[in-house]
Motif scaffolding. Sequence first.
Motif, PDB file in Angstrom:
ATOM      1  N   ALA A   1       0.832  -1.206   0.000  1.00  0.00           N
ATOM      2  CA  ALA A   1       0.000   0.000   0.000  1.00  0.00           C
ATOM      3  C   ALA A   1       0.864   1.253   0.000  1.00  0.00           C
ATOM      4  CB  ALA A   1      -0.927  -0.009   1.211  1.00  0.00           C
ATOM      5  N   MET A   2       1.962   1.215   0.796  1.00  0.00           N
ATOM      6  CA  MET A   2       2.864   2.361   0.816  1.00  0.00           C
ATOM      7  C   MET A   2       3.607   2.489  -0.512  1.00  0.00           C
ATOM      8  SD  MET A   2       3.836   4.903   2.537  1.00  0.00           S
ATOM      9  CE  MET A   2       3.343   4.495   4.209  1.00  0.00           C
ATOM     10  N   ARG A   3       3.969   1.351  -1.119  1.00  0.00           N
ATOM     11  CA  ARG A   3       4.627   1.395  -2.431  1.00  0.00           C
ATOM     12  C   ARG A   3       3.715   2.083  -3.458  1.00  0.00           C
ATOM     13  NH1 ARG A   3       8.377  -2.274  -3.768  1.00  0.00           N
ATOM     14  NH2 ARG A   3       7.332  -3.958  -2.622  1.00  0.00           N
ATOM     15  N   MET A   4       2.431   1.725  -3.423  1.00  0.00           N
ATOM     16  CA  MET A   4       1.492   2.343  -4.353  1.00  0.00           C
ATOM     17  C   MET A   4       1.433   3.856  -4.154  1.00  0.00           C
ATOM     18  SD  MET A   4      -0.774   2.357  -6.767  1.00  0.00           S
ATOM     19  CE  MET A   4      -1.405   0.722  -7.102  1.00  0.00           C
ATOM     20  N   ALA A   5       1.355   4.294  -2.878  1.00  0.00           N
ATOM     21  CA  ALA A   5       1.250   5.726  -2.611  1.00  0.00           C
ATOM     22  C   ALA A   5       2.492   6.471  -3.067  1.00  0.00           C
ATOM     23  CB  ALA A   5       1.015   5.948  -1.120  1.00  0.00           C
ATOM     24  N   ALA A   6       3.671   5.947  -2.755  1.00  0.00           N
ATOM     25  CA  ALA A   6       4.921   6.608  -3.120  1.00  0.00           C
ATOM     26  C   ALA A   6       5.159   6.560  -4.627  1.00  0.00           C
ATOM     27  CB  ALA A   6       6.090   5.953  -2.376  1.00  0.00           C
ATOM     28  N   ALA A   7       4.912   5.403  -5.235  1.00  0.00           N
ATOM     29  CA  ALA A   7       5.140   5.250  -6.672  1.00  0.00           C
ATOM     30  C   ALA A   7       4.199   6.126  -7.479  1.00  0.00           C
ATOM     31  CB  ALA A   7       4.972   3.785  -7.075  1.00  0.00           C
ATOM     32  N   SER A   8       2.987   6.286  -6.973  1.00  0.00           N
ATOM     33  CA  SER A   8       2.027   7.139  -7.668  1.00  0.00           C
ATOM     34  C   SER A   8       2.540   8.566  -7.736  1.00  0.00           C
ATOM     35  CB  SER A   8       0.680   7.080  -6.944  1.00  0.00           C
ATOM     36  OG  SER A   8      -0.266   7.907  -7.582  1.00  0.00           O
ATOM     37  N   GLY A   9       3.038   9.067  -6.603  1.00  0.00           N
ATOM     38  CA  GLY A   9       3.583  10.420  -6.599  1.00  0.00           C
ATOM     39  C   GLY A   9       4.823  10.558  -7.445  1.00  0.00           C
ATOM     40  N   ALA A  10       5.641   9.495  -7.503  1.00  0.00           N
ATOM     41  CA  ALA A  10       6.887   9.531  -8.268  1.00  0.00           C
ATOM     42  C   ALA A  10       6.667   9.273  -9.753  1.00  0.00           C
ATOM     43  CB  ALA A  10       7.861   8.499  -7.705  1.00  0.00           C
ATOM     44  N   GLY A  11       5.469   8.830 -10.120  1.00  0.00           N
ATOM     45  CA  GLY A  11       5.211   8.492 -11.517  1.00  0.00           C
ATOM     46  C   GLY A  11       5.874   7.199 -11.933  1.00  0.00           C
ATOM     47  N   ASP A  12       6.149   6.337 -10.968  1.00  0.00           N
ATOM     48  CA  ASP A  12       6.817   5.056 -11.223  1.00  0.00           C
ATOM     49  C   ASP A  12       5.744   3.997 -11.471  1.00  0.00           C
ATOM     50  OD1 ASP A  12       8.162   2.644 -11.146  1.00  0.00           O
ATOM     51  OD2 ASP A  12       9.420   3.169  -9.427  1.00  0.00           O
ATOM     52  N   THR A  13       5.380   3.836 -12.728  1.00  0.00           N
ATOM     53  CA  THR A  13       4.264   2.945 -13.056  1.00  0.00           C
ATOM     54  C   THR A  13       4.588   1.481 -12.816  1.00  0.00           C
ATOM     55  OG1 THR A  13       4.997   3.134 -15.359  1.00  0.00           O
ATOM     56  CG2 THR A  13       3.109   4.476 -14.699  1.00  0.00           C
ATOM     57  N   ASP A  14       5.829   1.090 -13.034  1.00  0.00           N
ATOM     58  CA  ASP A  14       6.183  -0.312 -12.796  1.00  0.00           C
ATOM     59  C   ASP A  14       5.936  -0.683 -11.332  1.00  0.00           C
ATOM     60  OD1 ASP A  14       6.918  -0.675 -15.415  1.00  0.00           O
ATOM     61  OD2 ASP A  14       9.068  -0.411 -15.064  1.00  0.00           O
ATOM     62  N   SER A  15       6.342   0.205 -10.442  1.00  0.00           N
ATOM     63  CA  SER A  15       6.136  -0.057  -9.017  1.00  0.00           C
ATOM     64  C   SER A  15       4.654  -0.013  -8.658  1.00  0.00           C
ATOM     65  CB  SER A  15       6.907   0.967  -8.175  1.00  0.00           C
ATOM     66  OG  SER A  15       8.304   0.811  -8.346  1.00  0.00           O
ATOM     67  N   MET A  16       3.914   0.881  -9.308  1.00  0.00           N
ATOM     68  CA  MET A  16       2.479   0.962  -9.049  1.00  0.00           C
ATOM     69  C   MET A  16       1.787  -0.348  -9.428  1.00  0.00           C
ATOM     70  SD  MET A  16       1.555   4.823 -10.355  1.00  0.00           S
ATOM     71  CE  MET A  16      -0.161   4.742  -9.868  1.00  0.00           C
ATOM     72  N   VAL A  17       2.130  -0.858 -10.605  1.00  0.00           N
ATOM     73  CA  VAL A  17       1.504  -2.092 -11.076  1.00  0.00           C
ATOM     74  C   VAL A  17       1.864  -3.255 -10.153  1.00  0.00           C
ATOM     75  CG1 VAL A  17       1.457  -3.787 -12.942  1.00  0.00           C
ATOM     76  CG2 VAL A  17       1.372  -1.338 -13.472  1.00  0.00           C
ATOM     77  N   LYS A  18       3.140  -3.324  -9.755  1.00  0.00           N
ATOM     78  CA  LYS A  18       3.580  -4.382  -8.846  1.00  0.00           C
ATOM     79  C   LYS A  18       2.787  -4.332  -7.539  1.00  0.00           C
ATOM     80  CE  LYS A  18       7.583  -5.994  -6.189  1.00  0.00           C
ATOM     81  NZ  LYS A  18       9.012  -5.761  -5.842  1.00  0.00           N
ATOM     82  N   ALA A  19       2.644  -3.114  -7.008  1.00  0.00           N
ATOM     83  CA  ALA A  19       1.917  -2.952  -5.750  1.00  0.00           C
ATOM     84  C   ALA A  19       0.454  -3.323  -5.902  1.00  0.00           C
ATOM     85  CB  ALA A  19       2.056  -1.516  -5.256  1.00  0.00           C
ATOM     86  N   PHE A  20      -0.129  -2.875  -6.980  1.00  0.00           N
ATOM     87  CA  PHE A  20      -1.558  -3.140  -7.176  1.00  0.00           C
ATOM     88  C   PHE A  20      -1.838  -4.634  -7.285  1.00  0.00           C
ATOM     89  CE2 PHE A  20      -4.984  -4.056 -10.233  1.00  0.00           C
ATOM     90  CZ  PHE A  20      -6.060  -3.633  -9.462  1.00  0.00           C
TER      91      PHE A  20
END
Length: 417
Positions: free
Chosen positions: A84-103
């Motif tokens: 959940a924290m990865r999603m929040a941080a990656a979203s702000g950073a624009g890091d889509t790979d990390s967002m997808v992994k987190a989701f």
Amino acid sequence: MKIRTLASVAIGAMAFVLGNAPQGELGLVQAHAQAEGVRPQVGKALKDAVALIKSGKYKDALAKVHEAEAVSGRNATENYNIEAMRMAAASGAGDTDSMVKAFEALKASGKLSGAEQLRYIESIAGTYLRNKDNARALTWAQRYFKEGGNSPTMKQVLTSAQFNSGDMGSIIKDTEAEIAADEKAGRTPSQDKLNLLLSAAIRQKDGNAEQLAIAKLLNYYPRKELWTQVLGALQSKKGFSDRFTLDVYRLKLATGNLKDANDYMEMAQLAAQAGYPEEGKAVVDKGFAANVLGQGKEGERHKRLNDLMVKRIGEAKAALPEVEKTAQAAKDGNALVSLGLATAFRGDAAKGVKYIEQGIEKGNLARPDDAKLYLGLAQSMAGDASKAQSTWRSVKGTDGSADLARLWGIHSRSAKR
């Protein structure tokens, strides 16, 4: 071409600011971090990540997520909070790979509600779009709707991704369906929606869709400037006959697009030369009423033109009995069509309609579609809008007559709104 420009600007104005970390996610993470089963070494890294996110230091927050992830022997609660924290941080950073992994990890946990899943998908799609990765933005936007989402903002994301990736066919198909649904429900399609269809049709070189978009724009949003563009393009269209110059002027007059004294004079002279001096006189009168004619150095010339129109009207009236006799006796209906249109401009549109109908019935016309174009015009002048629309729809000529009939039909409908 101006229309293309105007239509391209309408699409370029769509701005999507998606992908920022929702503050609600921070509260969610903090709540889970306080839950039973989160060890201090994991919790401290996540707490530090929260502080960094609040300061806008998203990449540093991701580093703290990696610290938490490095702790061995993690339990399910810790893993959930980390993702959940990865999603929040990656979203702000624009890091889509990390967002997808987190989701995907959060979804696999079985703890996300349907609404939460849609919110995460929306954030991922928006971030891909912001990063100009249109293909993936399109994939995730489609997934959003497939999984039951209905956000208007996501519809814009989907459309923008389609447009930016060149998928004009889908935009045209979807937008035409939306326009049809709006009209069926009694709603007026939005101007942005019609501009989108126009822009996509131009990019796709889809003449039918382009024509539909222009027709709808003129029907629902009949701006003078749009008429100017359409009529200007019409005269340069391949195959458009020069004999319709007066007809273009007629539409310009009807839509407020006679721009100067030369336009009024040219139209008046063409009308008189074609055998419609009453129409020419009406144009001159409007020019004087608008203070376009009768002014400046050319004022005397304009008055002489007015006098000429009066003279031609007198001559036409004197010749009328013979003209009627000749038209009735002719083996073809061409003269009756001309007589009918002249009669309509003379002020008796109903009688003019009858003459044109007789001419069409007599047959052997040089240009049958022209006759139907003018029959529709006379019917409109006589106040029979329904018959005029039906007549104009029957015009099929490829030399400009059908284009003119279509535009008269559009103008007639929009004028009643």
